[in-house]
Structures are given as C-alpha cells and as structure tokens.
Design an enzyme around this catalytic site. Structure first.
Site, PDB file in Angstrom:
ATOM      1  N   LYS A  18       0.761   4.382  -2.518  1.00  0.00           N
ATOM      2  CA  LYS A  18       0.443   5.215  -2.761  1.00  0.00           C
ATOM      3  C   LYS A  18       0.881   6.094  -2.893  1.00  0.00           C
ATOM      4  O   LYS A  18       1.690   7.867  -3.236  1.00  0.00           O
ATOM      5  CB  LYS A  18      -0.038   5.254  -0.891  1.00  0.00           C
ATOM      6  CG  LYS A  18      -1.866   4.593  -1.183  1.00  0.00           C
ATOM      7  CD  LYS A  18      -2.695   5.206  -1.284  1.00  0.00           C
ATOM      8  CE  LYS A  18      -3.830   5.171  -0.878  1.00  0.00           C
ATOM      9  NZ  LYS A  18      -5.149   5.253  -2.113  1.00  0.00           N
ATOM     10  N   TYR A  24       0.813  -1.194   0.043  1.00  0.00           N
ATOM     11  CA  TYR A  24       0.264   0.080  -0.238  1.00  0.00           C
ATOM     12  C   TYR A  24       0.537   1.238   0.204  1.00  0.00           C
ATOM     13  O   TYR A  24       0.874   2.474  -1.204  1.00  0.00           O
ATOM     14  CB  TYR A  24      -0.995   0.324   1.185  1.00  0.00           C
ATOM     15  CG  TYR A  24      -1.891   0.603   1.493  1.00  0.00           C
ATOM     16  CD1 TYR A  24      -3.176   1.373   0.867  1.00  0.00           C
ATOM     17  CD2 TYR A  24      -1.690   1.894   2.953  1.00  0.00           C
ATOM     18  CE1 TYR A  24      -4.335   2.183   0.755  1.00  0.00           C
ATOM     19  CE2 TYR A  24      -2.213   2.539   2.645  1.00  0.00           C
ATOM     20  CZ  TYR A  24      -3.568   3.118   2.037  1.00  0.00           C
ATOM     21  OH  TYR A  24      -4.999   4.182   1.788  1.00  0.00           O
TER      22      TYR A  24
HETATM   23  P1  NAD Z   1     -13.028   2.840   2.178  1.00  0.00           P
HETATM   24  O1  NAD Z   1     -12.971   1.403   1.924  1.00  0.00           O
HETATM   25  O2  NAD Z   1     -14.731   3.159   3.068  1.00  0.00           O
HETATM   26  O3  NAD Z   1     -13.313   3.689   0.659  1.00  0.00           O
HETATM   27  C1  NAD Z   1     -12.990   2.557  -0.393  1.00  0.00           C
HETATM   28  C2  NAD Z   1     -14.019   2.124  -1.838  1.00  0.00           C
HETATM   29  O4  NAD Z   1     -13.187   2.094  -2.852  1.00  0.00           O
HETATM   30  C3  NAD Z   1     -15.037   1.348  -1.309  1.00  0.00           C
HETATM   31  O5  NAD Z   1     -16.639   1.441  -0.697  1.00  0.00           O
HETATM   32  C4  NAD Z   1     -15.137  -0.135  -2.258  1.00  0.00           C
HETATM   33  O6  NAD Z   1     -15.743  -0.751  -2.200  1.00  0.00           O
HETATM   34  C5  NAD Z   1     -14.247   1.140  -3.396  1.00  0.00           C
HETATM   35  N1  NAD Z   1     -13.391   0.261  -3.699  1.00  0.00           N
HETATM   36  C6  NAD Z   1     -12.369  -1.139  -3.682  1.00  0.00           C
HETATM   37  N2  NAD Z   1     -12.000  -1.351  -5.076  1.00  0.00           N
HETATM   38  C7  NAD Z   1     -12.242  -0.982  -5.756  1.00  0.00           C
HETATM   39  C8  NAD Z   1     -12.227  -1.332  -7.297  1.00  0.00           C
HETATM   40  N3  NAD Z   1     -11.532  -2.097  -7.946  1.00  0.00           N
HETATM   41  N4  NAD Z   1     -13.028  -0.183  -8.262  1.00  0.00           N
HETATM   42  C9  NAD Z   1     -14.317   0.301  -7.529  1.00  0.00           C
HETATM   43  N5  NAD Z   1     -14.165   0.409  -5.922  1.00  0.00           N
HETATM   44  C10 NAD Z   1     -13.598  -0.274  -5.634  1.00  0.00           C
HETATM   45  O7  NAD Z   1     -12.294   3.398   2.765  1.00  0.00           O
HETATM   46  P2  NAD Z   1     -12.131   4.942   2.819  1.00  0.00           P
HETATM   47  O8  NAD Z   1     -10.533   5.020   3.717  1.00  0.00           O
HETATM   48  O9  NAD Z   1     -12.907   5.817   2.342  1.00  0.00           O
HETATM   49  O10 NAD Z   1     -11.173   5.067   1.489  1.00  0.00           O
HETATM   50  C11 NAD Z   1     -10.562   5.802   0.411  1.00  0.00           C
HETATM   51  C12 NAD Z   1      -9.719   5.918  -0.126  1.00  0.00           C
HETATM   52  O11 NAD Z   1      -8.630   6.879   0.933  1.00  0.00           O
HETATM   53  C13 NAD Z   1      -9.089   4.755  -0.448  1.00  0.00           C
HETATM   54  O12 NAD Z   1      -7.559   4.775  -1.200  1.00  0.00           O
HETATM   55  C14 NAD Z   1      -7.626   5.010   0.544  1.00  0.00           C
HETATM   56  O13 NAD Z   1      -7.034   4.354   0.603  1.00  0.00           O
HETATM   57  C15 NAD Z   1      -7.701   6.598   0.652  1.00  0.00           C
HETATM   58  N6  NAD Z   1      -6.991   6.627   2.807  1.00  0.00           N
HETATM   59  C16 NAD Z   1      -7.527   6.747   3.744  1.00  0.00           C
HETATM   60  C17 NAD Z   1      -7.336   6.891   4.640  1.00  0.00           C
HETATM   61  C18 NAD Z   1      -8.609   6.978   6.038  1.00  0.00           C
HETATM   62  O14 NAD Z   1      -8.133   6.953   6.931  1.00  0.00           O
HETATM   63  N7  NAD Z   1      -9.499   6.646   5.737  1.00  0.00           N
HETATM   64  C19 NAD Z   1      -6.069   7.161   4.887  1.00  0.00           C
HETATM   65  C20 NAD Z   1      -5.747   7.258   4.109  1.00  0.00           C
HETATM   66  C21 NAD Z   1      -5.882   6.903   2.722  1.00  0.00           C
END
Ligand code: NAD
Length: 314
Positions: free
Chosen positions: A189, A185
């Site tokens: 990223k 990851y």
């Molecule tokens: P989340 O799991 O709630 O949302 C991610 C969404 O992406 C899910 O609804 C999932 O079904 C969808 N998804 C996964 N694979 C997919 C694909 N191949 N095609 C289409 N949709 C797909 O997680 P989140 O925390 O809301 O994460 C959103 C983004 O933010 C991600 O890229 C994550 O890496 C990044 N991020 C989140 C955090 C955090 O603290 N939540 C921190 C750093 C980065």
C-alpha cells in the site's frame, strides 16, 4: 461613480457564477470508467455513483474470497444488473487485475475508450512477519502492486492518445502508518503511493492525473478488523463522492494523497525537518550530538519533488 457600479456588477456576477456552479451537478456523460474490484465494498459504490452520473462503467471483479482464493462472475454481474436496473450503462469483467490488458480491453471493446481508472481491487493475508509465508507476501503484492501496474499500464496507452485520464490508486493507513500483522499489505500500500506520485509526473503533460485515496470503510475486508457497529458510521457510500470528484475533469489535483472515512476527507503529505549540516569530517559522535536538530519538527518544509530535498542541501 462608475467604478463602484462596475465592482458591484462584477461581484454580483461572481456570486451568480458560484451559485450556478453549486447548483450544477457534476456529471460523467461521455466518460468511460473502469473500477477494479467493483463487485462489492468500496468499488461497488464507486461504480454505482459514476454510472448514476452518466459514466459508462466496466465493473471488474475476480469474485474470489477476501484472502484471494477462488473466482466467480457473481459479484460483478450483480453490480452490473443494479446499474442497468437504475438506467445506467455497465459491463462486467471477471479477469484478475494481474491480467491488466484483458481488463482494459473490455472497456475498449465495449465503449471505445477509457477515461477513468480506479485501482481498487484488493485482498488481505494478515500474519506477523515471522509467520508470514512467501505465498502470503506474493499474493498480496500480485493483486495490489502488480495488479495496479498491469491495469494502469494498459489504460495509459489509450489515455495518452486521448490526452485525458483520471487515475485513482488505493492505499491504506496500514501503508502510511504501519499496521501490526500486515507487513505484506503495508508494504504494497505504501508502494502504491510512490506509484501514483510517479504516474502523476509522467502523466501530467498528457492531462492524465493520478491521486491516492486512503479510505476507511466497513466492508467484507475490513470486517476482519472492524467492529460491526462501525458499519453505520463507516459506510463505503460516504467515501464514493470523494473518489468520484477526483475522477472528474473539474478536479485538477494530481500527485495528492487523500484520507477519507465516514464523511470526512483530508489531504496527507510528507514533511521534512529543517535538519542540520555537519562539519567535515563528519564523525558518529557529531551526528549523536546534533541528532535532536535532525529530528526537530519545529521548522518543517514540504517538497513536491525530490528536487526540493537537494535544495535543502544548498
Ligand atoms: P472488498 O473485499 O469488499 O473489495 C475488494 C474487491 O476486490 C472484492 O470484490 C474482490 O473480489 C476484488 N478482488 C480481489 N482480488 C482481485 C483481483 N485479483 N482482480 C480483480 N478483483 C479482485 O474490500 P474493500 O474494503 O472494499 O477494499 C477496496 C480497496 O480499498 C482495497 O484495495 C483495500 O485494500 C482498500 N482499503 C480498504 C479499507 C477499508 O477500510 N475497507 C481501508 C484501506 C484500504
């Protein structure tokens, strides 16, 4: 006597302008936005906010687990229903971001254009390096890196014709700083930071801007590493306005990296120490003796492009 009166008038007008600007809501009427992974967490809040401000939204979500298994139309459908119940316009797309052409086609077929792309979809498959399988590595890269590439490339074709585009790419502190057990990851990223930097260069002359968001928010994904009590402080809804601003035509920043969490946002950049020049012939011992100068952070510079690094050599 006339000059002070003129100055007064100008300053009044300036103040009036800034009051009007503050009062004027930033809207997205006429704009079409595609948010990937918008079935939950952060993406859902981006989709809701953009639709609430007048954008027509494509809610993409594969609907699988947070480790990238299975699929379902439920998550995307629920967000589309919410948007429509609030009087907004949205359609669902259930394809994986790896099928970028199909995802973007939903925007073109339904709304005829694509102005905003938020690359947000993501999964986790955490393991320390020795325990990490090739499947763990490949799946994470397929969704984050290949997914962003496939969707963005498909969208760029239309954005170029329109001479307009706003792209947001989602990175993570795991990429910027590393994170134990997330080598797949972290690599993906940080790769996306380079992706956005280059997209910012290639898109600039077509008015296509690209920025990186580094969010922290309580979601299904982060619940795996975050205590439940953080849920109140780290709501995804606190991140959404920052991302929405980056998607607005008023925002002219490009090539930026923005960390944001819990109602705070700050900009991140790479710095270079002043460094040192070695005498010819360069020996390993000379490098050892001058290593403190190489690593001395008391005088730093920041370059927007690699050309800055070459300038440091002059
Ligand atoms: P989340 O799991 O709630 O949302 C991610 C969404 O992406 C899910 O609804 C999932 O079904 C969808 N998804 C996964 N694979 C997919 C694909 N191949 N095609 C289409 N949709 C797909 O997680 P989140 O925390 O809301 O994460 C959103 C983004 O933010 C991600 O890229 C994550 O890496 C990044 N991020 C989140 C955090 C955090 O603290 N939540 C921190 C750093 C980065």
């Amino acid at each position: 006597l006339i000059v002070p009166r003129l100055l007064l008038t100008r300053s009044c007008i300036r103040r009036l302008h800034s009051t009007v600007r503050t009062a004027m809501a930033l809207r997205f009427d006429g704009r079409v936005a595609l948010v990937t992974g918008a079935g939950g967490g952060l993406g859902k809040e981006y989709a809701l906010l953009l639709a609430n401000r007048g954008a027509k939204v494509v809610v993409n979500d594969l609907g699988g687990t947070w480790t990238g298994e299975g699929k379902s139309s439920k998550a995307a459908d629920e967000v589309v229903s919410l948007i429509r119940a609030n009087g907004g316009t949205a359609v669902a797309n259930y394809d994986s971001v790896e099928d970028g052409d199909k995802v973007v086609k939903t925007a073109i077929d339904n709304f005829g254009r694509i102005d905003i792309l938020i690359n947000n979809a993501g999964i986790l498959r955490d393991r320390s390096l020795l325990k990490m399988t090739e499947k763990d590595w490949d799946l994470v890269h397929a969704v984050h890196m290949r997914g962003a590439f496939m969707v963005t490339r498909a969208a760029l074709l239309y954005m170029r014709k329109q001479d307009y585009g706003r792209v947001v790419v989602t990175s993570s502190t795991s990429g910027l700083y590393g994170s134990f057990g997330q080598i797949n990851y972290s690599a993906a990223k940080m790769g996306l930071v380079g992706f956005s930097h280059t997209l910012a260069m290639e898109g600039e002359k077509y008015n296509i801007l690209s920025n990186v968001i580094v969010p922290i928010a309580y979601s299904r994904m982060s619940a795996t590493v975050m205590a439940p009590e953080m849920g109140e402080i780290m709501k995804p809804v606190y991140v959404a306005p920052i991302v929405a601003y980056l998607c607005h035509e008023d925002c002219t920043d490009t090539g930026g990296v923005f960390e944001c969490a819990g109602g705070w946002a700050g900009k991140v950049r790479l710095q270079q120490s002043q460094g040192t020049t070695f005498n010819n012939p360069i020996t390993i011992e000379q490098v050892r003796d001058k290593w403190d100068e190489v690593c001395d952070w008391t005088r730093v510079t920041h370059h927007r492009t690699a050309a800055g690094t070459y300038k440091s050599l002059e």
